[in-house]
Design a protein around this motif. Structure first.
Motif, PDB file in Angstrom:
ATOM      1  N   LEU A  26     -30.475  15.261  87.311  1.00 40.63           N
ATOM      2  CA  LEU A  26     -31.539  14.314  86.947  1.00 40.63           C
ATOM      3  C   LEU A  26     -31.137  12.881  87.309  1.00 40.63           C
ATOM      4  O   LEU A  26     -31.934  12.124  87.851  1.00 40.63           O
ATOM      5  N   GLY A  27     -29.878  12.556  86.996  1.00 40.76           N
ATOM      6  CA  GLY A  27     -29.389  11.203  87.251  1.00 40.76           C
ATOM      7  C   GLY A  27     -29.334  10.851  88.722  1.00 40.76           C
ATOM      8  O   GLY A  27     -29.487   9.683  89.096  1.00 40.76           O
ATOM      9  N   ASN A  28     -29.134  11.879  89.559  1.00 43.15           N
ATOM     10  CA  ASN A  28     -28.990  11.625  90.998  1.00 43.15           C
ATOM     11  C   ASN A  28     -30.267  11.853  91.802  1.00 43.15           C
ATOM     12  O   ASN A  28     -30.246  11.776  93.021  1.00 43.15           O
ATOM     13  N   LEU A  29     -31.367  12.183  91.111  1.00 44.70           N
ATOM     14  CA  LEU A  29     -32.609  12.403  91.856  1.00 44.70           C
ATOM     15  C   LEU A  29     -32.992  11.112  92.592  1.00 44.70           C
ATOM     16  O   LEU A  29     -32.903  10.024  92.024  1.00 44.70           O
ATOM     17  N   PRO A  30     -33.407  11.216  93.833  1.00 45.97           N
ATOM     18  CA  PRO A  30     -33.792  10.008  94.571  1.00 45.97           C
ATOM     19  C   PRO A  30     -34.907   9.248  93.834  1.00 45.97           C
ATOM     20  O   PRO A  30     -35.739   9.871  93.160  1.00 45.97           O
ATOM     21  N   ALA A  31     -34.884   7.936  93.960  1.00 48.69           N
ATOM     22  CA  ALA A  31     -35.864   7.099  93.257  1.00 48.69           C
ATOM     23  C   ALA A  31     -37.289   7.419  93.690  1.00 48.69           C
ATOM     24  O   ALA A  31     -38.257   7.129  92.970  1.00 48.69           O
ATOM     25  N   THR A  32     -37.427   8.040  94.863  1.00 46.04           N
ATOM     26  CA  THR A  32     -38.762   8.361  95.381  1.00 46.04           C
ATOM     27  C   THR A  32     -39.299   9.682  94.816  1.00 46.04           C
ATOM     28  O   THR A  32     -40.337  10.151  95.258  1.00 46.04           O
ATOM     29  N   THR A  33     -38.565  10.277  93.865  1.00 43.27           N
ATOM     30  CA  THR A  33     -39.028  11.545  93.281  1.00 43.27           C
ATOM     31  C   THR A  33     -40.264  11.313  92.414  1.00 43.27           C
ATOM     32  O   THR A  33     -40.231  10.540  91.465  1.00 43.27           O
ATOM     33  N   GLN A  34     -41.333  12.007  92.804  1.00 40.86           N
ATOM     34  CA  GLN A  34     -42.626  11.817  92.154  1.00 40.86           C
ATOM     35  C   GLN A  34     -42.767  12.705  90.922  1.00 40.86           C
ATOM     36  O   GLN A  34     -43.386  12.334  89.935  1.00 40.86           O
ATOM     37  N   SER A  35     -42.207  13.917  91.019  1.00 45.13           N
ATOM     38  CA  SER A  35     -42.332  14.852  89.916  1.00 45.13           C
ATOM     39  C   SER A  35     -41.285  15.954  90.018  1.00 45.13           C
ATOM     40  O   SER A  35     -40.773  16.239  91.099  1.00 45.13           O
ATOM     41  N   LEU A  36     -40.985  16.548  88.864  1.00 43.95           N
ATOM     42  CA  LEU A  36     -40.034  17.658  88.808  1.00 43.95           C
ATOM     43  C   LEU A  36     -40.743  18.875  88.222  1.00 43.95           C
ATOM     44  O   LEU A  36     -41.421  18.777  87.196  1.00 43.95           O
ATOM     45  N   TYR A  37     -40.586  20.010  88.891  1.00 43.85           N
ATOM     46  CA  TYR A  37     -41.164  21.261  88.414  1.00 43.85           C
ATOM     47  C   TYR A  37     -40.038  22.195  87.993  1.00 43.85           C
ATOM     48  O   TYR A  37     -39.154  22.502  88.797  1.00 43.85           O
ATOM     49  N   ILE A  38     -40.091  22.647  86.741  1.00 44.87           N
ATOM     50  CA  ILE A  38     -39.116  23.623  86.236  1.00 44.87           C
ATOM     51  C   ILE A  38     -39.852  24.957  86.123  1.00 44.87           C
ATOM     52  O   ILE A  38     -40.715  25.123  85.259  1.00 44.87           O
ATOM     53  N   LEU A  39     -39.506  25.896  87.002  1.00 42.46           N
ATOM     54  CA  LEU A  39     -40.297  27.125  87.113  1.00 42.46           C
ATOM     55  C   LEU A  39     -39.749  28.294  86.281  1.00 42.46           C
ATOM     56  O   LEU A  39     -39.630  29.416  86.778  1.00 42.46           O
ATOM     57  N   GLY A  40     -39.390  28.023  85.051  1.00 46.22           N
ATOM     58  CA  GLY A  40     -39.047  29.109  84.131  1.00 46.22           C
ATOM     59  C   GLY A  40     -37.585  29.475  84.023  1.00 46.22           C
ATOM     60  O   GLY A  40     -36.777  29.151  84.890  1.00 46.22           O
ATOM     61  N   ASP A  41     -37.258  30.134  82.911  1.00 41.44           N
ATOM     62  CA  ASP A  41     -35.892  30.473  82.559  1.00 41.44           C
ATOM     63  C   ASP A  41     -34.966  29.248  82.617  1.00 41.44           C
ATOM     64  O   ASP A  41     -33.840  29.305  83.107  1.00 41.44           O
ATOM     65  N   LYS A  64     -36.499  14.209  77.532  1.00 41.12           N
ATOM     66  CA  LYS A  64     -37.319  13.115  77.018  1.00 41.12           C
ATOM     67  C   LYS A  64     -36.985  11.794  77.712  1.00 41.12           C
ATOM     68  O   LYS A  64     -37.881  11.024  78.071  1.00 41.12           O
ATOM     69  N   LYS A  65     -35.693  11.581  77.891  1.00 42.09           N
ATOM     70  CA  LYS A  65     -35.264  10.352  78.562  1.00 42.09           C
ATOM     71  C   LYS A  65     -35.867  10.279  79.963  1.00 42.09           C
ATOM     72  O   LYS A  65     -36.324   9.239  80.413  1.00 42.09           O
ATOM     73  N   ALA A  66     -35.860  11.419  80.653  1.00 48.39           N
ATOM     74  CA  ALA A  66     -36.379  11.459  82.026  1.00 48.39           C
ATOM     75  C   ALA A  66     -37.884  11.204  82.057  1.00 48.39           C
ATOM     76  O   ALA A  66     -38.372  10.408  82.873  1.00 48.39           O
ATOM     77  N   THR A  67     -38.618  11.879  81.162  1.00 47.80           N
ATOM     78  CA  THR A  67     -40.079  11.682  81.186  1.00 47.80           C
ATOM     79  C   THR A  67     -40.437  10.263  80.747  1.00 47.80           C
ATOM     80  O   THR A  67     -41.357   9.661  81.290  1.00 47.80           O
ATOM     81  N   GLN A  68     -39.668   9.728  79.795  1.00 52.09           N
ATOM     82  CA  GLN A  68     -39.957   8.367  79.329  1.00 52.09           C
ATOM     83  C   GLN A  68     -39.643   7.321  80.390  1.00 52.09           C
ATOM     84  O   GLN A  68     -40.240   6.246  80.402  1.00 52.09           O
ATOM     85  N   SER A  69     -38.703   7.666  81.272  1.00 52.96           N
ATOM     86  CA  SER A  69     -38.378   6.700  82.323  1.00 52.96           C
ATOM     87  C   SER A  69     -39.387   6.800  83.468  1.00 52.96           C
ATOM     88  O   SER A  69     -39.256   6.127  84.482  1.00 52.96           O
ATOM     89  N   GLY A  70     -40.393   7.678  83.306  1.00 55.28           N
ATOM     90  CA  GLY A  70     -41.475   7.705  84.294  1.00 55.28           C
ATOM     91  C   GLY A  70     -41.475   8.889  85.230  1.00 55.28           C
ATOM     92  O   GLY A  70     -42.220   8.897  86.215  1.00 55.28           O
ATOM     93  N   LEU A  71     -40.628   9.901  84.972  1.00 54.97           N
ATOM     94  CA  LEU A  71     -40.630  11.092  85.827  1.00 54.97           C
ATOM     95  C   LEU A  71     -41.461  12.196  85.154  1.00 54.97           C
ATOM     96  O   LEU A  71     -41.044  12.733  84.133  1.00 54.97           O
ATOM     97  N   PRO A  72     -42.610  12.538  85.728  1.00 61.29           N
ATOM     98  CA  PRO A  72     -43.372  13.640  85.129  1.00 61.29           C
ATOM     99  C   PRO A  72     -42.611  14.957  85.334  1.00 61.29           C
ATOM    100  O   PRO A  72     -42.143  15.241  86.428  1.00 61.29           O
ATOM    101  N   ILE A  73     -42.453  15.739  84.258  1.00 64.29           N
ATOM    102  CA  ILE A  73     -41.786  17.043  84.368  1.00 64.29           C
ATOM    103  C   ILE A  73     -42.778  18.137  83.984  1.00 64.29           C
ATOM    104  O   ILE A  73     -43.353  18.117  82.889  1.00 64.29           O
ATOM    105  N   TYR A  74     -42.984  19.057  84.921  1.00 69.08           N
ATOM    106  CA  TYR A  74     -43.890  20.181  84.687  1.00 69.08           C
ATOM    107  C   TYR A  74     -43.061  21.422  84.400  1.00 69.08           C
ATOM    108  O   TYR A  74     -42.086  21.698  85.091  1.00 69.08           O
ATOM    109  N   PHE A  75     -43.479  22.142  83.396  1.00 69.98           N
ATOM    110  CA  PHE A  75     -42.672  23.236  82.873  1.00 69.98           C
ATOM    111  C   PHE A  75     -43.464  24.535  82.919  1.00 69.98           C
ATOM    112  O   PHE A  75     -44.632  24.580  82.569  1.00 69.98           O
TER     113      PHE A  75
END
Ligand SMILES: [Mn+2]
Length: 240
Positions: A26-41, A64-75
């Motif tokens: 999470l910490g190293n994701l490029p700043a241009t990352t628009q969204s993160l998808y977690i596809l189960g398990d 929570k820290k990631a979503t609050q910093s502006g990264l939408p996370i889809y689960f």
């Protein structure tokens, strides 16, 4: 812009190293990352949103820290963490996706799934899945105490281990005709899923054109993620 995909981290207390890899990822994701998808398990097991162990809370805080910093996370639910519910989502800021969801990958509609429903030859598992995903089953399970649920989950895990070790490899992989069926249903040429722990990019013909099925890898040995870029390029990154 980048959309990132991960699955099958199987986070659990006795593998703090995987949790560390996730934080690092999470910490190293490029700043241009628009969204993160977690596809189960994402979790090895989830017995209810009331199971707020220090480990679970720590993971939830990281999300929570990631979503609050502006990264939408889809689960998306996996077969091990399908009891993740509203409270978890509220506490982490993640958005739950249905079992089949089409992501617009910068102009290319791509179906994302956990992948367990594609393994239709595993009749025994599909039967259990159908039963366990009903609201009635979930409601019934949640009536038990945390302790009792922990014991039930442990029993299921043992049964699942025995089942996978005695079931033929091909039965536990996806069924080609089911892949085609679900892709046709959503009108897509591309699909991303996890679950089988057989990371690969499969290419085949569908509707007279090239179709792809990208399988994400598990995090048992190292972290891995698929980064899809706006220019159509894809990159699989390894986190160690
Ligand atoms: Mn799975």
């Amino acid at each position: 812009m980048i959309k990132a995909f991960i699955s099958d981290l199987h986070l659990e207390e006795k593998r703090p190293d995987i949790a560390d890899l996730f934080t690092q990822f999470l910490g190293n994701l490029p700043a241009t990352t628009q969204s993160l998808y977690i596809l189960g398990d994402f979790f090895e097991k989830w017995i209810g949103d009331d199971d707020l162990t220090p480990f679970n809370k720590m993971i939830m805080d990281t999300l929570k820290k990631a979503t609050q910093s502006g990264l939408p996370i889809y689960f998306m639910h996996g077969n091990r963490d399908f009891l993740i519910g509203k409270k978890f989502l509220k506490m982490t800021g993640c958005t739950l996706l249905p079992d089949e969801h089409v992501v617009d990958l910068f102009g290319t509609p791509t179906l994302v799934m956990h992948g367990d429903t594609l393994c239709t030859q595993d009749v025994k598992y599909q039967k259990f899945r159908k039963k366990s995903r009903s609201w009635l089953f979930k409601k019934w399970v949640m009536l038990y105490s945390l302790e009792k649920r922990r014991a039930i989950a442990e029993r299921y895990r043992e049964a699942s281990k025995a089942h996978t070790s005695t079931t033929a490899e091909y039965i536990m992989d996806v069924t080609a005709s089911e892949v085609v069926r679900v892709m046709q249903k959503h009108g897509v040429q591309h699909m991303i899923h996890g679950h089988t722990h057989r990371p690969f990019v499969h290419q085949f013909e569908l509707n007279g054109a090239t179709a792809t099925r990208t399988v994400l890898g598990p995090w048992h040995e190292h972290g891995n993620a698929l980064l899809c870029k706006e220019n159509g390029k894809r990159e699989t990154i390894i986190i160690r």
